[in-house]
Design a protein around this motif. Sequence first.
Motif, PDB file in Angstrom:
ATOM      1  N   PHE A 229      -4.422  -3.309  10.480  1.00 48.51           N
ATOM      2  CA  PHE A 229      -5.057  -4.217   8.999  1.00 48.51           C
ATOM      3  C   PHE A 229      -4.670  -3.874   7.869  1.00 48.51           C
ATOM      4  O   PHE A 229      -4.500  -4.996   6.879  1.00 48.51           O
ATOM      5  CB  PHE A 229      -6.542  -4.187   9.438  1.00 48.51           C
ATOM      6  CG  PHE A 229      -6.528  -5.121  10.431  1.00 48.51           C
ATOM      7  CD1 PHE A 229      -5.502  -6.661  10.997  1.00 48.51           C
ATOM      8  CD2 PHE A 229      -7.656  -4.347  11.837  1.00 48.51           C
ATOM      9  CE1 PHE A 229      -6.771  -6.975  11.793  1.00 48.51           C
ATOM     10  CE2 PHE A 229      -7.650  -5.143  13.434  1.00 48.51           C
ATOM     11  CZ  PHE A 229      -6.544  -6.684  13.234  1.00 48.51           C
ATOM     12  N   ALA A 230      -4.867  -2.961   7.792  1.00 44.70           N
ATOM     13  CA  ALA A 230      -4.110  -2.053   6.222  1.00 44.70           C
ATOM     14  C   ALA A 230      -3.888  -2.580   5.295  1.00 44.70           C
ATOM     15  O   ALA A 230      -4.075  -3.003   4.192  1.00 44.70           O
ATOM     16  CB  ALA A 230      -5.159  -0.576   5.783  1.00 44.70           C
ATOM     17  N   LEU A 231      -2.423  -2.371   6.075  1.00 46.77           N
ATOM     18  CA  LEU A 231      -0.924  -2.304   5.710  1.00 46.77           C
ATOM     19  C   LEU A 231      -0.979  -4.001   5.000  1.00 46.77           C
ATOM     20  O   LEU A 231      -0.002  -4.317   4.682  1.00 46.77           O
ATOM     21  CB  LEU A 231      -0.449  -2.312   5.956  1.00 46.77           C
ATOM     22  CG  LEU A 231       0.011  -0.316   6.218  1.00 46.77           C
ATOM     23  CD1 LEU A 231       0.831   0.541   7.769  1.00 46.77           C
ATOM     24  CD2 LEU A 231       0.497   0.252   5.350  1.00 46.77           C
ATOM     25  N   SER A 232      -1.239  -4.738   6.154  1.00 43.95           N
ATOM     26  CA  SER A 232      -1.094  -5.908   6.179  1.00 43.95           C
ATOM     27  C   SER A 232      -2.014  -7.380   5.440  1.00 43.95           C
ATOM     28  O   SER A 232      -1.509  -7.824   5.086  1.00 43.95           O
ATOM     29  CB  SER A 232      -0.972  -6.879   7.460  1.00 43.95           C
ATOM     30  OG  SER A 232      -2.750  -6.819   7.707  1.00 43.95           O
ATOM     31  N   SER A 233      -2.990  -6.193   4.849  1.00 43.31           N
ATOM     32  CA  SER A 233      -3.476  -7.264   3.879  1.00 43.31           C
ATOM     33  C   SER A 233      -3.147  -6.802   2.374  1.00 43.31           C
ATOM     34  O   SER A 233      -3.976  -7.147   1.511  1.00 43.31           O
ATOM     35  CB  SER A 233      -5.290  -6.132   3.916  1.00 43.31           C
ATOM     36  OG  SER A 233      -5.205  -4.702   3.129  1.00 43.31           O
ATOM     37  N   MET A 234      -2.236  -5.683   1.808  1.00 46.23           N
ATOM     38  CA  MET A 234      -1.301  -5.665   0.618  1.00 46.23           C
ATOM     39  C   MET A 234      -1.033  -7.043   0.264  1.00 46.23           C
ATOM     40  O   MET A 234      -0.876  -8.258   1.269  1.00 46.23           O
ATOM     41  CB  MET A 234      -0.413  -4.441   0.762  1.00 46.23           C
ATOM     42  CG  MET A 234      -1.108  -3.164   1.069  1.00 46.23           C
ATOM     43  SD  MET A 234       0.459  -1.689   0.969  1.00 46.23           S
ATOM     44  CE  MET A 234      -1.002  -0.756   0.958  1.00 46.23           C
ATOM     45  N   SER A 235      -0.703  -6.895  -0.937  1.00 40.15           N
ATOM     46  CA  SER A 235      -0.810  -7.549  -1.467  1.00 40.15           C
ATOM     47  C   SER A 235       0.814  -8.106  -1.408  1.00 40.15           C
ATOM     48  O   SER A 235       1.987  -7.416  -1.004  1.00 40.15           O
ATOM     49  CB  SER A 235      -0.330  -8.038  -3.083  1.00 40.15           C
ATOM     50  OG  SER A 235       0.310  -8.832  -3.664  1.00 40.15           O
ATOM     51  N   LYS A 236       1.729  -9.179  -1.176  1.00 35.19           N
ATOM     52  CA  LYS A 236       3.345  -9.349  -1.183  1.00 35.19           C
ATOM     53  C   LYS A 236       4.006  -9.459  -2.182  1.00 35.19           C
ATOM     54  O   LYS A 236       5.065  -9.181  -1.499  1.00 35.19           O
ATOM     55  CB  LYS A 236       3.496 -11.350  -0.968  1.00 35.19           C
ATOM     56  CG  LYS A 236       2.710 -11.884   0.702  1.00 35.19           C
ATOM     57  CD  LYS A 236       2.531 -12.803  -0.222  1.00 35.19           C
ATOM     58  CE  LYS A 236       1.799 -13.889   1.617  1.00 35.19           C
ATOM     59  NZ  LYS A 236       2.463 -15.552   1.787  1.00 35.19           N
ATOM     60  N   ARG A 237       3.434  -8.530  -2.806  1.00 31.76           N
ATOM     61  CA  ARG A 237       4.783  -8.064  -3.975  1.00 31.76           C
ATOM     62  C   ARG A 237       4.810  -6.580  -3.225  1.00 31.76           C
ATOM     63  O   ARG A 237       5.827  -5.910  -3.768  1.00 31.76           O
ATOM     64  CB  ARG A 237       3.587  -7.880  -5.234  1.00 31.76           C
ATOM     65  CG  ARG A 237       3.597  -8.955  -6.012  1.00 31.76           C
ATOM     66  CD  ARG A 237       2.571  -8.877  -7.444  1.00 31.76           C
ATOM     67  NE  ARG A 237       1.096  -8.532  -7.007  1.00 31.76           N
ATOM     68  CZ  ARG A 237       0.980  -8.428  -7.745  1.00 31.76           C
ATOM     69  NH1 ARG A 237       0.877  -8.236  -8.930  1.00 31.76           N
ATOM     70  NH2 ARG A 237      -0.416  -8.020  -7.146  1.00 31.76           N
ATOM     71  N   GLN A 238       4.393  -5.823  -2.333  1.00 33.17           N
ATOM     72  CA  GLN A 238       4.314  -5.020  -1.477  1.00 33.17           C
ATOM     73  C   GLN A 238       4.856  -5.208  -0.889  1.00 33.17           C
ATOM     74  O   GLN A 238       5.137  -5.505   0.528  1.00 33.17           O
ATOM     75  CB  GLN A 238       3.067  -4.820  -1.190  1.00 33.17           C
ATOM     76  CG  GLN A 238       1.846  -3.999  -2.480  1.00 33.17           C
ATOM     77  CD  GLN A 238       2.463  -2.866  -3.520  1.00 33.17           C
ATOM     78  OE1 GLN A 238       3.475  -2.114  -3.312  1.00 33.17           O
ATOM     79  NE2 GLN A 238       1.936  -2.970  -4.273  1.00 33.17           N
ATOM     80  N   SER A 239       6.329  -4.409  -0.652  1.00 34.77           N
ATOM     81  CA  SER A 239       7.042  -4.223   0.549  1.00 34.77           C
ATOM     82  C   SER A 239       6.441  -3.300   2.062  1.00 34.77           C
ATOM     83  O   SER A 239       6.407  -1.794   1.310  1.00 34.77           O
ATOM     84  CB  SER A 239       8.546  -4.352   0.197  1.00 34.77           C
ATOM     85  OG  SER A 239       9.961  -3.517   1.443  1.00 34.77           O
ATOM     86  N   VAL A 240       5.581  -3.720   3.039  1.00 31.51           N
ATOM     87  CA  VAL A 240       5.102  -2.527   3.651  1.00 31.51           C
ATOM     88  C   VAL A 240       5.541  -3.252   5.150  1.00 31.51           C
ATOM     89  O   VAL A 240       5.570  -2.372   6.114  1.00 31.51           O
ATOM     90  CB  VAL A 240       3.474  -2.948   3.740  1.00 31.51           C
ATOM     91  CG1 VAL A 240       3.173  -2.644   2.653  1.00 31.51           C
ATOM     92  CG2 VAL A 240       3.891  -4.544   4.518  1.00 31.51           C
ATOM     93  N   SER A 241       6.312  -3.538   5.374  1.00 31.45           N
ATOM     94  CA  SER A 241       7.167  -3.765   7.057  1.00 31.45           C
ATOM     95  C   SER A 241       7.605  -2.184   6.931  1.00 31.45           C
ATOM     96  O   SER A 241       7.936  -1.831   8.068  1.00 31.45           O
ATOM     97  CB  SER A 241       7.658  -5.165   7.075  1.00 31.45           C
ATOM     98  OG  SER A 241       9.073  -5.031   6.169  1.00 31.45           O
TER      99      SER A 241
END
Length: 381
Positions: A229-241
């Motif tokens: 939840f925390a990672l998916s809530s980051m901005s799309k400018r962030q690469s979290v996958s």
Amino acid sequence: MSFLHPEFLLWLLAPTLILFYFWLTQKSLRTLNVREEILEKLRAPETTMGLQGRNTLFLFSAVLLIIAMAQPVILDSTPIKGRGLHIVMAIDRGEENFELTRSLALSSLYTLLGEEIEVMAFDEKVYGISPRSNDGAILGELIRHLSPSSKRFNQTLLEEKLSRMDDVDMVVVITHQPIEGGSVLRVSSSADIINVHEKLLQLRDADRLRLNIPLFFYPLGLAMVLILFALSSMSKRQSVSVGTVLILFTLSPESSNAGILDFKIVNEAKGAYERGEYEKSERLYREYQLVHDSPQVRYNRANALYMSGKFERAHYWYKRVYTTDPILRERVKHNLKQSMRKIEEVEGQKKGEVKETAQSEGSTVPQGLKHVKRETKLFEW
């Protein structure tokens, strides 16, 4: 509920809370005299979770991961069904005040109710009064109708009789005469009955099957959900996958490989046993038992101890194979007698009283390995 490794809570929880305290209470960018244009570029879109909310989720996730590492479990301790303690009560008929002895015997009997009690009496001889029974009413009547004797008691004969009895958990002797031997509980007054009760509680506690029901996967799973939840809530400018995938892969191998490694240990222990490397086999079964204790593992470990000549240790583990499997119970019963016979033979050799049957089998230890090898087989499950 308890924790198998509470040291993780002690050493990691406090530093983690301190770290997140400073993280959550850090100054905002507005206090750094940064221009509004720059703040607008750094600010996440309104559709995403704020920094404070994300850090709070990471805090809860860290606490849950520490709790999972401490391995919370539910301790389930239940008595072994169908098994009562074998208790022998010996009553001195030669006491001058036999009525007091009878009263002490009845009080001890009421303390031991619920177990398999065998009653005997003794003076210069030893008399069997009742076989093993859990019927307190019948045993009480037999004791009440027990007649006194004018003959003095023979301790040597009583010790020989008790030493020949198998599978005795506790021996209670009702007498005012001194008794040698720490394994025998002497009852000469009402205060000694308290010692009998305490010993009975210890034996009952030891004769229980203890299971640890693991709970670590609950906080671990919840922590994974909060992190996602925390990672998916980051901005799309962030690469979290990629980071999410790496976290999942770094946490999974230990649990997924545990069953494979355990299976490997069992196979190695079995192979060592079949090759005659009994000490190595016992060591591997002992290592496996620390993680997965079961009647089959105890039985196989006892077999390895027996074949390596450690008969007393083998007898100890044979007695602690608690199972309802009729095949395994018969094997345990047979091997208990075999191990007891070997213990007696070894003691006889130490005293220089070697029997002719032991000489015919050979003087090496363990004796009769060819015969034992056919009978003492690993239990496949």
